[in-house]
Design a protein around this motif. Structure first.
Motif, mmCIF file in Angstrom:
data_model
loop_
_atom_site.group_PDB
_atom_site.id
_atom_site.type_symbol
_atom_site.label_atom_id
_atom_site.label_comp_id
_atom_site.label_asym_id
_atom_site.label_seq_id
_atom_site.Cartn_x
_atom_site.Cartn_y
_atom_site.Cartn_z
ATOM 1 N N GLY A 11 -6.919 12.296 40.634
ATOM 2 C CA GLY A 11 -8.237 11.681 40.764
ATOM 3 C C GLY A 11 -8.187 10.264 41.302
ATOM 4 O O GLY A 11 -7.140 9.637 41.370
ATOM 5 N N THR A 12 -9.387 9.786 41.706
ATOM 6 C CA THR A 12 -9.511 8.420 42.198
ATOM 7 C C THR A 12 -10.537 7.633 41.393
ATOM 8 O O THR A 12 -10.250 6.536 40.941
ATOM 9 C CB THR A 12 -9.897 8.404 43.691
ATOM 10 N N MET A 13 -11.723 8.176 41.199
ATOM 11 C CA MET A 13 -12.736 7.511 40.371
ATOM 12 C C MET A 13 -12.582 7.928 38.906
ATOM 13 O O MET A 13 -12.711 7.124 38.009
ATOM 14 C CB MET A 13 -14.139 7.862 40.859
ATOM 15 N N ASP A 14 -12.338 9.192 38.692
ATOM 16 C CA ASP A 14 -12.103 9.746 37.359
ATOM 17 C C ASP A 14 -10.604 10.070 37.314
ATOM 18 O O ASP A 14 -10.170 11.113 37.782
ATOM 19 C CB ASP A 14 -12.952 10.999 37.163
ATOM 20 N N VAL A 15 -9.817 9.146 36.765
ATOM 21 C CA VAL A 15 -8.358 9.212 36.863
ATOM 22 C C VAL A 15 -7.736 9.738 35.572
ATOM 23 O O VAL A 15 -8.099 9.302 34.476
ATOM 24 C CB VAL A 15 -7.777 7.813 37.177
ATOM 25 N N VAL A 16 -6.801 10.672 35.720
ATOM 26 C CA VAL A 16 -5.987 11.167 34.608
ATOM 27 C C VAL A 16 -4.528 10.966 35.004
ATOM 28 O O VAL A 16 -4.116 11.382 36.090
ATOM 29 C CB VAL A 16 -6.252 12.654 34.320
ATOM 30 N N HIS A 31 -6.640 8.062 30.610
ATOM 31 C CA HIS A 31 -7.834 8.535 31.307
ATOM 32 C C HIS A 31 -8.714 7.335 31.607
ATOM 33 O O HIS A 31 -8.968 6.518 30.714
ATOM 34 C CB HIS A 31 -8.608 9.552 30.463
ATOM 35 N N LYS A 32 -9.154 7.215 32.859
ATOM 36 C CA LYS A 32 -10.013 6.107 33.272
ATOM 37 C C LYS A 32 -11.181 6.665 34.055
ATOM 38 O O LYS A 32 -11.009 7.515 34.926
ATOM 39 C CB LYS A 32 -9.233 5.137 34.143
ATOM 40 N N CYS A 33 -12.379 6.180 33.734
ATOM 41 C CA CYS A 33 -13.580 6.556 34.453
ATOM 42 C C CYS A 33 -14.446 5.307 34.566
ATOM 43 O O CYS A 33 -14.818 4.713 33.546
ATOM 44 C CB CYS A 33 -14.318 7.662 33.717
ATOM 45 N N ALA A 34 -14.714 4.880 35.800
ATOM 46 C CA ALA A 34 -15.475 3.650 36.071
ATOM 47 C C ALA A 34 -14.756 2.468 35.420
ATOM 48 O O ALA A 34 -13.603 2.223 35.731
ATOM 49 C CB ALA A 34 -16.908 3.795 35.611
ATOM 50 N N GLY A 37 -11.498 3.125 29.913
ATOM 51 C CA GLY A 37 -10.259 3.893 29.923
ATOM 52 C C GLY A 37 -9.690 4.012 28.529
ATOM 53 O O GLY A 37 -10.106 3.304 27.615
#
Length: 54
Positions: A11-16, A31-34, A37
């Motif tokens: 992912g790029t915007m919603d990263v795992v 996990h990161k989103c916007a 994280g």
């Protein structure tokens, strides 16, 4: 040697990502989103931390 090594990324915007502590072998899930994280140990089906042996 780095203490943590990234072994998986998706992912790029919603990263795992999965990171491995090179000293203990414990795997961590990031996990990161916007702008938010979180990091937690990656657990197996028995609820025990996943450990990678190097």
């Amino acid at each position: 040697m780095k203490r943590f090594e990234k072994v998986f990324s998706q992912g790029t915007m919603d990263v795992v990502e999965i990171w491995v502590d090179t000293e203990t072998g414990v795997n961590y899930l990031w996990h990161k989103c916007a702008n938010a994280g979180g990091l937690t140990p990656l657990l197996d089906e028995s609820g025990k931390p996943v450990v990678t042996k190097h």
